[in-house]
Each structure stands twice: as C-alpha cells, then as structure tokens.
Design a protein around this motif. Structure first.
Motif, PDB file in Angstrom:
ATOM      1  N   ARG A   1      15.266 -21.209 -78.737  1.00 14.64           N
ATOM      2  CA  ARG A   1      15.756 -22.147 -77.729  1.00 14.64           C
ATOM      3  C   ARG A   1      16.589 -23.243 -78.374  1.00 14.64           C
ATOM      4  NH1 ARG A   1      12.350 -25.929 -73.426  1.00 14.64           N
ATOM      5  NH2 ARG A   1      14.094 -27.325 -72.966  1.00 14.64           N
ATOM      6  N   ILE A   2      16.127 -23.740 -79.512  1.00  9.60           N
ATOM      7  CA  ILE A   2      16.887 -24.778 -80.196  1.00  9.60           C
ATOM      8  C   ILE A   2      18.230 -24.230 -80.667  1.00  9.60           C
ATOM      9  CG2 ILE A   2      16.920 -26.251 -82.242  1.00  9.60           C
ATOM     10  CD1 ILE A   2      13.880 -26.559 -81.877  1.00  9.60           C
ATOM     11  N   LYS A   3      18.236 -23.037 -81.225  1.00  7.76           N
ATOM     12  CA  LYS A   3      19.502 -22.456 -81.687  1.00  7.76           C
ATOM     13  C   LYS A   3      20.451 -22.202 -80.521  1.00  7.76           C
ATOM     14  CE  LYS A   3      17.648 -19.096 -84.194  1.00  7.76           C
ATOM     15  NZ  LYS A   3      17.598 -17.932 -85.124  1.00  7.76           N
ATOM     16  N   HIS A   4      19.910 -21.823 -79.384  1.00  7.42           N
ATOM     17  CA  HIS A   4      20.744 -21.626 -78.190  1.00  7.42           C
ATOM     18  C   HIS A   4      21.464 -22.927 -77.823  1.00  7.42           C
ATOM     19  CE1 HIS A   4      22.066 -20.195 -74.288  1.00  7.42           C
ATOM     20  NE2 HIS A   4      21.388 -21.155 -73.681  1.00  7.42           N
ATOM     21  N   ALA A   5      20.728 -24.051 -77.860  1.00  5.23           N
ATOM     22  CA  ALA A   5      21.335 -25.340 -77.548  1.00  5.23           C
ATOM     23  C   ALA A   5      22.358 -25.745 -78.603  1.00  5.23           C
ATOM     24  CB  ALA A   5      20.248 -26.401 -77.427  1.00  5.23           C
ATOM     25  N   LEU A   6      22.057 -25.455 -79.865  1.00  7.36           N
ATOM     26  CA  LEU A   6      23.009 -25.777 -80.932  1.00  7.36           C
ATOM     27  C   LEU A   6      24.292 -24.973 -80.775  1.00  7.36           C
ATOM     28  CD1 LEU A   6      20.650 -25.932 -84.061  1.00  7.36           C
ATOM     29  CD2 LEU A   6      21.497 -27.832 -82.676  1.00  7.36           C
ATOM     30  N   ARG A   7      24.153 -23.702 -80.439  1.00  6.32           N
ATOM     31  CA  ARG A   7      25.342 -22.860 -80.250  1.00  6.32           C
ATOM     32  C   ARG A   7      26.205 -23.382 -79.110  1.00  6.32           C
ATOM     33  NH1 ARG A   7      21.598 -18.553 -81.455  1.00  6.32           N
ATOM     34  NH2 ARG A   7      21.215 -18.236 -79.221  1.00  6.32           N
ATOM     35  N   ALA A   8      25.573 -23.829 -78.035  1.00  7.98           N
ATOM     36  CA  ALA A   8      26.332 -24.373 -76.906  1.00  7.98           C
ATOM     37  C   ALA A   8      27.113 -25.610 -77.327  1.00  7.98           C
ATOM     38  CB  ALA A   8      25.385 -24.702 -75.755  1.00  7.98           C
ATOM     39  N   ALA A   9      26.489 -26.463 -78.134  1.00  3.39           N
ATOM     40  CA  ALA A   9      27.173 -27.664 -78.611  1.00  3.39           C
ATOM     41  C   ALA A   9      28.324 -27.306 -79.539  1.00  3.39           C
ATOM     42  CB  ALA A   9      26.180 -28.568 -79.325  1.00  3.39           C
ATOM     43  N   LEU A  10      28.115 -26.307 -80.388  1.00  2.33           N
ATOM     44  CA  LEU A  10      29.174 -25.897 -81.315  1.00  2.33           C
ATOM     45  C   LEU A  10      30.362 -25.310 -80.571  1.00  2.33           C
ATOM     46  CD1 LEU A  10      27.055 -26.502 -83.461  1.00  2.33           C
ATOM     47  CD2 LEU A  10      27.674 -24.358 -84.595  1.00  2.33           C
ATOM     48  N   ARG A  11      30.099 -24.555 -79.531  1.00  3.79           N
ATOM     49  CA  ARG A  11      31.199 -23.965 -78.765  1.00  3.79           C
ATOM     50  C   ARG A  11      32.038 -25.043 -78.084  1.00  3.79           C
ATOM     51  NH1 ARG A  11      27.198 -20.081 -77.260  1.00  3.79           N
ATOM     52  NH2 ARG A  11      26.830 -21.231 -75.304  1.00  3.79           N
ATOM     53  N   ALA A  12      31.406 -26.159 -77.756  1.00  2.02           N
ATOM     54  CA  ALA A  12      32.099 -27.206 -77.018  1.00  2.02           C
ATOM     55  C   ALA A  12      32.796 -28.218 -77.922  1.00  2.02           C
ATOM     56  CB  ALA A  12      31.107 -27.944 -76.120  1.00  2.02           C
ATOM     57  N   GLY A  13      32.639 -28.083 -79.246  1.00  2.00           N
ATOM     58  CA  GLY A  13      33.190 -29.079 -80.152  1.00  2.00           C
ATOM     59  C   GLY A  13      34.046 -28.480 -81.244  1.00  2.00           C
ATOM     60  N   PRO A  14      34.564 -29.338 -82.127  1.00  2.00           N
ATOM     61  CA  PRO A  14      35.390 -28.884 -83.238  1.00  2.00           C
ATOM     62  C   PRO A  14      34.563 -28.215 -84.314  1.00  2.00           C
ATOM     63  CG  PRO A  14      35.037 -31.244 -83.391  1.00  2.00           C
ATOM     64  CD  PRO A  14      34.429 -30.806 -82.093  1.00  2.00           C
ATOM     65  N   ALA A  15      35.235 -27.615 -85.302  1.00  2.00           N
ATOM     66  CA  ALA A  15      34.542 -26.897 -86.379  1.00  2.00           C
ATOM     67  C   ALA A  15      33.825 -27.838 -87.330  1.00  2.00           C
ATOM     68  CB  ALA A  15      35.532 -26.030 -87.157  1.00  2.00           C
ATOM     69  N   GLU A  16      34.215 -29.112 -87.334  1.00  2.00           N
ATOM     70  CA  GLU A  16      33.572 -30.097 -88.200  1.00  2.00           C
ATOM     71  C   GLU A  16      33.171 -31.309 -87.366  1.00  2.00           C
ATOM     72  OE1 GLU A  16      35.484 -31.030 -91.811  1.00  2.00           O
ATOM     73  OE2 GLU A  16      35.585 -28.947 -92.477  1.00  2.00           O
ATOM     74  N   MET A  17      31.884 -31.623 -87.379  1.00  2.00           N
ATOM     75  CA  MET A  17      31.383 -32.757 -86.607  1.00  2.00           C
ATOM     76  C   MET A  17      29.968 -33.086 -87.060  1.00  2.00           C
ATOM     77  SD  MET A  17      30.676 -30.875 -82.927  1.00  2.00           S
ATOM     78  CE  MET A  17      29.729 -29.354 -82.820  1.00  2.00           C
ATOM     79  N   SER A  18      29.455 -34.200 -86.580  1.00  2.00           N
ATOM     80  CA  SER A  18      28.056 -34.551 -86.768  1.00  2.00           C
ATOM     81  C   SER A  18      27.277 -34.103 -85.544  1.00  2.00           C
ATOM     82  CB  SER A  18      27.892 -36.064 -86.937  1.00  2.00           C
ATOM     83  OG  SER A  18      28.542 -36.522 -88.098  1.00  2.00           O
ATOM     84  N   LEU A  19      26.014 -33.735 -85.751  1.00  2.00           N
ATOM     85  CA  LEU A  19      25.180 -33.279 -84.646  1.00  2.00           C
ATOM     86  C   LEU A  19      23.772 -33.820 -84.836  1.00  2.00           C
ATOM     87  CD1 LEU A  19      25.085 -29.727 -83.110  1.00  2.00           C
ATOM     88  CD2 LEU A  19      22.969 -30.874 -83.733  1.00  2.00           C
ATOM     89  N   VAL A  20      23.214 -34.345 -83.755  1.00  5.26           N
ATOM     90  CA  VAL A  20      21.835 -34.841 -83.757  1.00  5.26           C
ATOM     91  C   VAL A  20      21.073 -34.125 -82.653  1.00  5.26           C
ATOM     92  CG1 VAL A  20      20.326 -36.838 -83.464  1.00  5.26           C
ATOM     93  CG2 VAL A  20      22.512 -37.094 -84.656  1.00  5.26           C
ATOM     94  N   ALA A  21      19.979 -33.492 -83.009  1.00  2.00           N
ATOM     95  CA  ALA A  21      19.108 -32.824 -82.042  1.00  2.00           C
ATOM     96  C   ALA A  21      17.824 -33.637 -81.921  1.00  2.00           C
ATOM     97  CB  ALA A  21      18.801 -31.402 -82.486  1.00  2.00           C
ATOM     98  N   THR A  22      17.570 -34.165 -80.736  1.00  2.00           N
ATOM     99  CA  THR A  22      16.421 -35.025 -80.483  1.00  2.00           C
ATOM    100  C   THR A  22      15.432 -34.327 -79.552  1.00  2.00           C
ATOM    101  OG1 THR A  22      17.785 -37.011 -80.729  1.00  2.00           O
ATOM    102  CG2 THR A  22      15.672 -37.275 -79.600  1.00  2.00           C
ATOM    103  N   VAL A  23      14.172 -34.335 -79.915  1.00  2.00           N
ATOM    104  CA  VAL A  23      13.110 -33.747 -79.098  1.00  2.00           C
ATOM    105  C   VAL A  23      12.229 -34.884 -78.590  1.00  2.00           C
ATOM    106  CG1 VAL A  23      11.187 -32.118 -79.021  1.00  2.00           C
ATOM    107  CG2 VAL A  23      13.162 -31.644 -80.494  1.00  2.00           C
ATOM    108  N   TYR A  24      11.956 -34.877 -77.290  1.00  2.00           N
ATOM    109  CA  TYR A  24      11.217 -35.967 -76.672  1.00  2.00           C
ATOM    110  C   TYR A  24      10.300 -35.418 -75.581  1.00  2.00           C
ATOM    111  CZ  TYR A  24      14.664 -35.320 -72.966  1.00  2.00           C
ATOM    112  OH  TYR A  24      15.452 -34.783 -71.982  1.00  2.00           O
TER     113      TYR A  24
END
Length: 267
Positions: A59-82
């Motif tokens: 599930r986490i990788k699915h969300a990461l992939r969605a973020a990567l598809r929507a952004g550039p090849a180089e960026m910062s990413l923060v995944a927060t669980v709450y």
C-alpha cells in the motif's frame, strides 16, 4: 487514503494539527530512491510501535508510485503515517492509520546549512528525544536548539545525553573517522536510512567500522567528522563546541563512494 488520491482540505486538516504521527523523508533521483527497504522498514516498525498496526508495504509503495508519476524525476518526498483518531486518544484496531505523501523540490543538503566554508560547526546541547528510535513529528526541540546554536555563532546543533555521549544532530546523524575506521556513536538515537545505506555499503567495500561511545573529550582524537541525512551522505564538520576537528577529504569521498553504490530502485 487507500486509493492514493490527491489530498483535499478535509484530508489535510486533521494532519495539520497532528502531534502523534511518524514519517520518513527521501530524495527521489532518476524516478527512484536509494534504500527503499530501509524506508519501508522504518514506517512499518514505527507504526507497530505507535499504533499497534502497520500499513502493508504494498500500500505504501502504491502511494509512492502515484506521487512519482505526478512529479519530476528528481524531488524530495515525505511519507507521513498518522492515526485518524488524532491525539490524546487510545484508538483500537478500527482506527487504521492514514498515509499522506508530500513532494517538493529536490534538496542537496548544503544550501542554507553550511557556513561560508562549506563546512559545519556544531554547538552541543544536553537533550534526549522521546522515542529517539522513531522519526516522529512534533519535535519543537530540534528547531529550538538549532536557533540557539545559530545565536551562539554556530551552524547547527548536536545533542549529548545525560552521560555526555554524543548521539545525533538536529536533523542529522553523526559519524566520525579515526584515519582508518568509520565510527558510529553509541547512544539512544534515530538510525537514519542514509546511515543504514552507508553501513551496508561500507561493509561491502571492506571499510572498517565500529561503534563507540563518544564524548567531547574524545573529539581531539578524531581525524574527521560528518553529518548525514536523506539529503547527503556526508557534510564535513570542522568544529564541535570549541574543539576543532580536521577535515579529511578522503573520509567524505569514501562516504559518497559508498552511498552511490546503493542502487536507485522504483517503489
């Protein structure tokens, strides 16, 4: 958000005031990330400790992939669980943790942090974080001590425990060099993902490593010191409090060499 959809204001409102959450921060390069397994393990272990349950890696990788598809090849990413139940509650199994993935511009780790020389000076403060092994939110002390360090003429803050052992810096792990071996401080601290990458890659390179309790009294014996985080495998530290530390370019180069050996993988 199980379907990895874009966050709405209603989604973000509880998180904006959340003080009971944890996260991992990573740098996306060439559309992937180094040490993905370490990031997933960090989120899983922290969730189990804080919430008694964890989201699946998939599930986490699915969300990461969605973020990567929507952004550039180089960026910062923060995944927060709450927890959707928020603070000051003891939620049960029905409160399945939520996940928010936030992206922004890529960071290099130097801009705005190092002094004019490109090196860092650190002021030490006695401070022991609550749940130091977890990367959690709501840590006002980190910014407070950073501001105090700058007010004293330093670039950043480093922490020592009540026994005087150096542990970590504000948003960095510490590492030292005796001319032959990489030395990792022994104290209660967050084990960084970049630290994990370096430790396993240095092992592959055959570079000696050891763990050691380090106090201010030990600093004159060191031949180098660095800080590291998701931005960088090593920024040289030339002074801690009033102790000058040699800058060994070989040490920094060695850490960068080890870091670049780690493959960049897609979630």
């Amino acid at each position: 958000m199980p379907d990895a959809q874009s966050a709405t204001a209603a989604d973000l409102t509880p998180l904006a005031f959340a003080g009971y959450a944890h996260f991992t921060a990573m740098q996306i390069r060439d559309g992937g990330v180094r040490g993905l397994d370490l990031h997933l393990a960090r989120l899983r272990q922290a969730s189990l400790q804080m919430f008694g349950q964890a989201l699946s890696d998939e599930r986490i990788k699915h969300a990461l992939r969605a973020a990567l598809r929507a952004g550039p090849a180089e960026m910062s990413l923060v995944a927060t669980v709450y927890s959707p139940a928020g603070e000051f509650t003891v939620a049960g199994a029905e409160a399945v943790p939520g996940l928010l993935v936030r992206t922004g511009p890529a960071w290099t780790g130097l801009t705005g942090k190092a002094g004019a020389s490109g090196l860092l000076s650190l002021a030490t403060f006695e401070h022991e974080r609550v749940l130091p092994e977890l990367k959690h939110v709501g840590e006002v002390a980190k910014t407070w001590f950073l501001r105090e360090a700058v007010a004293r003429g330093f670039d950043d803050a480093a922490f020592k425990d009540r026994a005087g052992r150096l542990s970590e810096a504000s948003i960095w792990n510490l590492a030292f060099w005796d001319g032959e071996s990489v030395i990792w401080p022994v104290a209660a601290m967050l084990g960084g993902t970049t630290m994990g990458i370096l430790r396993r890659q240095l092992t592959q390179l055959g570079v000696p490593q050891r763990e050691q309790e380090i106090t201010l009294a030990d600093l004159p014996t060191m031949r180098g010191a660095v800080v590291m985080n998701s931005w960088t495998p090593g920024v040289a530290v030339h002074r801690i409090d009033d102790v000058s530390i040699p800058v060994d370019s070989h040490f920094v180069t060695l850490l960068k060499q080890a870091y670049t050996r780690e493959p960049i993988v897609m979630p």
